[in-house]
Design a protein around this motif. Structure first.
Motif, mmCIF file in Angstrom:
data_model
loop_
_atom_site.group_PDB
_atom_site.id
_atom_site.type_symbol
_atom_site.label_atom_id
_atom_site.label_comp_id
_atom_site.label_asym_id
_atom_site.label_seq_id
_atom_site.Cartn_x
_atom_site.Cartn_y
_atom_site.Cartn_z
ATOM 1 N N UNK A 39 40.189 -53.412 -7.331
ATOM 2 C CA UNK A 39 38.929 -53.655 -7.888
ATOM 3 C C UNK A 39 38.528 -55.255 -7.710
ATOM 4 N N UNK A 40 37.331 -55.344 -6.951
ATOM 5 C CA UNK A 40 37.259 -56.821 -6.815
ATOM 6 C C UNK A 40 35.690 -57.037 -6.816
ATOM 7 N N UNK A 41 35.280 -58.230 -7.256
ATOM 8 C CA UNK A 41 33.820 -58.602 -7.243
ATOM 9 C C UNK A 41 33.255 -58.850 -5.981
ATOM 10 N N UNK A 42 31.938 -58.455 -6.099
ATOM 11 C CA UNK A 42 31.199 -58.542 -4.532
ATOM 12 C C UNK A 42 31.088 -59.976 -4.181
ATOM 13 N N UNK A 43 31.238 -61.033 -5.118
ATOM 14 C CA UNK A 43 31.111 -62.597 -4.704
ATOM 15 C C UNK A 43 32.152 -62.984 -3.925
ATOM 16 N N UNK A 44 33.169 -62.115 -3.667
ATOM 17 C CA UNK A 44 34.237 -62.709 -3.075
ATOM 18 C C UNK A 44 35.409 -63.232 -3.932
ATOM 19 N N UNK A 45 35.208 -63.255 -5.164
ATOM 20 C CA UNK A 45 36.521 -63.822 -6.006
ATOM 21 C C UNK A 45 37.590 -62.947 -6.177
ATOM 22 N N UNK A 67 48.481 -54.813 -15.808
ATOM 23 C CA UNK A 67 48.949 -55.902 -16.252
ATOM 24 C C UNK A 67 48.556 -57.245 -15.262
ATOM 25 N N UNK A 68 48.566 -56.528 -13.925
ATOM 26 C CA UNK A 68 48.168 -57.490 -12.971
ATOM 27 C C UNK A 68 46.857 -57.909 -12.836
ATOM 28 N N UNK A 69 45.818 -57.409 -13.559
ATOM 29 C CA UNK A 69 44.443 -57.813 -13.831
ATOM 30 C C UNK A 69 44.176 -58.876 -14.775
ATOM 31 N N UNK A 70 45.242 -59.263 -15.502
ATOM 32 C CA UNK A 70 45.016 -60.133 -16.690
ATOM 33 C C UNK A 70 44.321 -61.585 -16.196
ATOM 34 N N UNK A 71 44.760 -61.872 -14.925
ATOM 35 C CA UNK A 71 43.935 -63.339 -14.627
ATOM 36 C C UNK A 71 42.724 -63.100 -14.100
ATOM 37 N N UNK A 72 42.749 -62.156 -13.061
ATOM 38 C CA UNK A 72 41.470 -62.037 -12.479
ATOM 39 C C UNK A 72 40.125 -61.054 -13.016
ATOM 40 N N UNK A 73 40.757 -59.846 -13.667
ATOM 41 C CA UNK A 73 39.843 -58.987 -14.262
ATOM 42 C C UNK A 73 40.430 -58.735 -15.469
ATOM 43 N N UNK A 74 40.259 -59.750 -16.703
ATOM 44 C CA UNK A 74 41.026 -59.576 -17.805
ATOM 45 C C UNK A 74 40.612 -58.133 -18.609
#
Length: 232
Positions: A39-45, A67-74
């Protein structure tokens, strides 16, 4: 052109839909969707990886690795289940069956979120944690055979045509299989890159884990690679 949207709260009707028994979904469809997804933002983040399981739980089918999403996509760190809705969308929900994100898919395109910040749902590509963007791919590239034989040198630019599509320029000595396409525009879509001609022609590539691209399986003809030129 490319429409991708992100995290949102959905209506009570949607919550009821995704809360229906998981057995309502065809088993083969569930098996086909199971596996590791980015799951990733379109803007390249930076995005995060989730594993869709086939085990039925409340709200749909189990998700692991949230749990791996806590930092990138809380918000997605609370993901508990995934499921399909009656209108063909795919939703990710928390343990209370509250929708965290909802994706739609058009034929031939990746899953795109349908509200909020533009976001992709893509089959995971090794350890790649973000999607390429027009800005990150701009520069000098070469279309070549798998054995390294050059076919066409191209330049991908960030300049846009009146419709907002990025421009590209092939060199003048391209092989006819590329030159005859009269490619002049290009766009990204998830891990995909498509080159477009002014007469309706197109050429699609899929990204590899090393950042190069290979001609999409759906394309006819001999296999081709798209590699960044040294210093490009």
């Amino acid at each position: 052109m490319i429409r991708i949207l992100g995290l949102t709260a959905l209506s009570a009707a949607l919550v009821l839909t995704i809360g229906q028994p998981a057995r309502a979904v065809d088993d083969e469809l569930v098996k086909a969707q199971a596996g590791a997804w980015l799951v990733a933002p379109e803007n390249g983040a930076k995005g995060c990886r989730l594993t869709f399981e086939t085990r039925a739980i409340s709200g749909g089918y189990a998700i692991s690795g949230a749990e791996a999403c806590a930092a990138a996509l809380p918000a997605l760190s609370k993901a508990s289940a995934w499921n399909f809705t009656d209108d063909g969308a795919l939703t990710i929900v928390d343990a209370a069956a509250k929708a965290l994100i909802r994706f739609q898919q058009e034929e031939g395109s990746p899953w795109e979120s349908d509200a909020g910040d533009p976001t992709w749902l893509l089959p995971a590509l090794d350890d790649v944690d973000h999607v390429p963007t027009v800005a990150s791919l701009a520069g000098a590239w070469r279309i070549q055979r798998p054995d390294g034989k050059p076919v066409c040198d191209i330049t991908l630019t960030t300049d846009k045509d009146p419709d907002g599509t990025a421009k590209m320029s092939p060199s003048g000595d391209c092989a006819s299989e590329i030159g005859d396409l009269k490619l002049s525009l290009w766009a990204t879509e998830g891990f995909g890159l498509v080159m477009l001609g002014n007469d309706g022609s197109s050429l699609s590539f899929d990204m590899k884990p090393d950042g190069s691209f290979q001609k999409s399986d759906e394309e006819e003809g001999e296999p081709l690679l798209l590699v960044r030129k040294q210093g490009g």
